[in-house]
Design an enzyme around this catalytic site. Structure first.
Site, mmCIF file in Angstrom:
data_model
loop_
_atom_site.group_PDB
_atom_site.id
_atom_site.type_symbol
_atom_site.label_atom_id
_atom_site.label_comp_id
_atom_site.label_asym_id
_atom_site.label_seq_id
_atom_site.Cartn_x
_atom_site.Cartn_y
_atom_site.Cartn_z
ATOM 1 N N ASP A 78 0.753 11.101 7.917
ATOM 2 C CA ASP A 78 1.317 9.759 7.832
ATOM 3 C C ASP A 78 2.778 9.911 7.415
ATOM 4 O OD1 ASP A 78 1.274 6.844 7.498
ATOM 5 O OD2 ASP A 78 -0.871 7.120 7.144
ATOM 6 N N HIS A 133 -7.657 1.774 7.164
ATOM 7 C CA HIS A 133 -7.679 1.488 5.727
ATOM 8 C C HIS A 133 -7.086 0.123 5.381
ATOM 9 C CE1 HIS A 133 -3.738 2.847 6.757
ATOM 10 N NE2 HIS A 133 -3.283 2.426 5.602
ATOM 11 N N ASP A 134 -6.594 -0.606 6.374
ATOM 12 C CA ASP A 134 -6.010 -1.928 6.130
ATOM 13 C C ASP A 134 -6.916 -3.059 6.597
ATOM 14 O OD1 ASP A 134 -3.649 -0.892 5.077
ATOM 15 O OD2 ASP A 134 -2.684 -0.764 7.037
HETATM 16 C C1 NOJ Z 1 0.983 -0.079 6.418
HETATM 17 C C2 NOJ Z 1 -0.037 0.766 5.723
HETATM 18 O O1 NOJ Z 1 -1.069 1.057 6.621
HETATM 19 C C3 NOJ Z 1 -0.480 -0.029 4.524
HETATM 20 O O2 NOJ Z 1 -1.615 0.527 3.904
HETATM 21 C C4 NOJ Z 1 0.685 -0.140 3.572
HETATM 22 O O3 NOJ Z 1 0.333 -0.986 2.507
HETATM 23 C C5 NOJ Z 1 1.926 -0.722 4.259
HETATM 24 N N1 NOJ Z 1 2.138 -0.209 5.577
HETATM 25 C C6 NOJ Z 1 3.166 -0.405 3.459
HETATM 26 O O4 NOJ Z 1 3.468 0.962 3.558
#
Ligand code: NOJ
Ligand code: CA
Length: 557
Positions: free
Chosen positions: A100, A323-324
């Site tokens: 990442d 994960h989001d």
């Molecule tokens: C996207 C990431 O997937 C997320 O988990 C994060 O909170 C935001 N970008 C900020 O980096």
């Protein structure tokens, strides 16, 4: 896409959220040695790429998406030596390693920021975005994604800095050539260490409008408004192209951009090969938007639109989970009565589409959302902010909590369920986030033994894709079924056709006879536990993939 980039079309990518995957030393936090210990799980599944959510040094305001040392490993996760071991082990097993990359912002604890904030005249002064107060206040009305103003005041400079995410995630100033050089050489350093690709975080926001005008969008309950002119600016595309020219193209590494792209045209801007930006993109949609707007019909239309736009010169990242997002079986399927069939059905639908499939840890065993009983138990800053905003807008605490339970990103972040023990085999200590008690039933150990489990369905799908050019490269057609919740599609190359039928409902639905005439051997069914497909009527969440009898599947409706 150049011929030498063709390998990305054969990837099946498994995403690990390291904090929640496997804890090797009992501190309750997943780590790199834990991943190494479980690498056989990935091998047994058959995936050939691993995307690691951030493992860099970080104070963990946003679980590693706030980096304070780009060339260091987070102490809780282990050492650079552990990372080297993991890289070597992946490569020995034919698994590509994708890191990442978070370069829209850093942590406020990064030495660059500490220097930048110390005075106006320091050498890193321009590494971040500083503005003078306007009438003694923040420069504009913009909201930050995690709540409150997107500006934070620093007395040493008598200035505000811009942070689109939390105030511990100051945005880097891409307008500074010196900063860009630092970023590029950092990425090159990782490429030299043997990284095979990058998932590039929040990349639509690199270029900022230098005058920072107020947003004209309606304010959120706390009074701030999301910017209306930040995502996808031409300057951002220019920075991405520069990054591509400098690093990605010459190094032949995979690039997956996480983008804010509400329309197909905007998505294409990042991944049309002629533009030389990314190989594929993960469009970010806020969980509440996804929950409120999702339907099988919309899904199909979106897939068809982006298929048409990119089939000649582009490629797709296919995913339901990361994960989001909440857990896919809880969001798009049914995590109670039809848990098992609907988990398999979602896998079968996704893996029957063109593009590179992504599997998010735990998805392969059908992990579900976990409703925590108090807002205090949620760790995610996004969940905390949404809760605050909902309360401010007049919702009762009960209703706001119910919303959090539905949409929280923590749903996807509960620890991986390896076995049926109290902590799911994730840790011998106290887990950093609660383990879902349904680990007694939903866990890797049980599903490895069971020939009809969700896990075995994933293994079969992955094996099928690897051996079947129609799945990895075939052209897509949607076939008319007359019903929005019954999606039929074909995938064809010159030599091979597959047909797939997916019942996106809890009703029984009949496959039209005209379509079944083309169906040959049954390859996979979501009802394999009870003997498989016995159509023409499909049961709730029944998916079936056939080998086609004859030439290509035809029309799209
Ligand atoms: C996207 C990431 O997937 C997320 O988990 C994060 O909170 C935001 N970008 C900020 O980096
Ligand atoms: Ca640990």
């Amino acid at each position: 896409m150049t011929a030498e980039k063709d390998w990305i079309k054969d990837l099946i990518i498994y995403q690990i959220y390291p904090r929640s995957f496997c804890d090797s030393n009992g501190d309750g936090i997943g780590d790199l040695p834990g991943i190494l210990e479980k690498l056989e799980h990935l091998e047994e599944l058959g995936v050939n790429a691993l995307w690691l959510s951030p493992v860099y040094r970080s104070p963990n305001d946003d679980n590693g998406y706030d980096i304070s040392g780009y060339q260091e490993i987070m102490e809780e996760f282990g050492t650079m030596e552990d990372w080297n071991h993991l890289r070597d082990a992946c490569h020995q097993k034919g698994i590509r390693l994708i890191m990442d990359l978070v370069v829209n912002h850093s942590s406020d604890e990064h030495p660059w920021f500490e220097e930048s904030r110390s005075s106006k005249g320091n050498p890193k002064s321009e590494y971040y975005i500083w503005r003078d107060p306007v009438n003694g206040k923040a420069p504009n009305n913009w909201a930050s994604v995690f709540g409150g103003s997107a500006w934070e005041y620093v007395p040493q400079r008598d200035q505000y800095y811009f942070h689109y995410f939390s105030k511990k995630q100051p945005d880097l100033n891409w307008a500074s050539p010196q900063l860009r050089e630092e970023i590029f050489s950092m990425i090159e350093w990782w490429v030299d260490k043997g990284v095979d690709g990058f998932r590039i975080d929040a990349i639509s926001y690199l270029d900022k409008p230098q005058d920072f005008p107020d947003s004209s969008l309606p304010p959120l309950p706390d009074g701030y408004a999301f910017p209306d002119c930040l995502a996808g600016r031409p300057g951002t595309h220019a920075y991405i192209q520069e990054m591509n020219r400098r690093i990605y193209a010459p190094c032949n590494v995979l690039t997956v951009g996480e983008v804010s792209a509400p329309t197909t045209d905007e998505l294409s801007n990042y991944v049309n090969t002629n533009r030389e930006e990314f190989d594929m993109a993960i469009p970010f949609v806020p969980p509440m938007v996804e929950i409120d707007t999702w339907s099988p019909e919309k899904l199909k239309n979106d897939i068809w639109e982006s298929y048409q736009a990119l089939k000649e010169s582009g490629w797709w990242a296919r995913f339901f989970s990361n994960h989001d997002k909440p857990r896919q079986v809880s969001l798009y399927g049914d995590d109670s009565q039809y848990w098992e069939v609907s988990a398999k059905f979602l896998a079968m639908f996704l893996h029957s589409l063109p593009g590179t499939p992504f599997i998010y840890q735990g998805e392969e065993i059908g992990m579900t959302n976990l409703k925590l009983s108090s807002i205090k138990d949620y760790n995610d800053p996004d969940t905390q902010n949404r809760y605050r905003q909902l309360i401010l807008s007049g919702l009762s605490p009960e209703a706001a909590l119910a919303r959090a339970q539905l949409e929280s990103r923590d749903n996807a972040r509960t620890p991986m369920q390896w076995d049926s023990s109290a902590n799911g085999g994730f840790t011998t200590g106290q887990p950093w986030l609660k383990v879902n008690p349904n680990t007694v039933k939903i866990n890797v150990a049980a599903q490895r033994q069971d020939p009809h489990s969700v896990y075995q369905c994933y293994r079969k799908l992955i094996a099928l894709r690897k051996g079947c050019s129609a799945l990895s490269r075939g052209a897509l057609s949607f076939l008319e079924t007359g019903k929005a919740t019954l999606i039929a599609l074909s995938r064809s190359t010159e030599t091979e056709t597959l047909l797939a039928f997916h019942n996106f409902s809890q009703e029984h639905q009949e496959i039209p006879t005209a379509l079944l005439e083309h169906a040959g051997e049954i390859l996979l069914s979501s009802y394999d536990r009870v003997g498989g497909y016995c159509g023409p009527t499909l049961r709730p969440y029944e998916s079936v993939i056939f080998r086609g009898k004859d030439g290509t599947g035809t029309q799209h409706n």
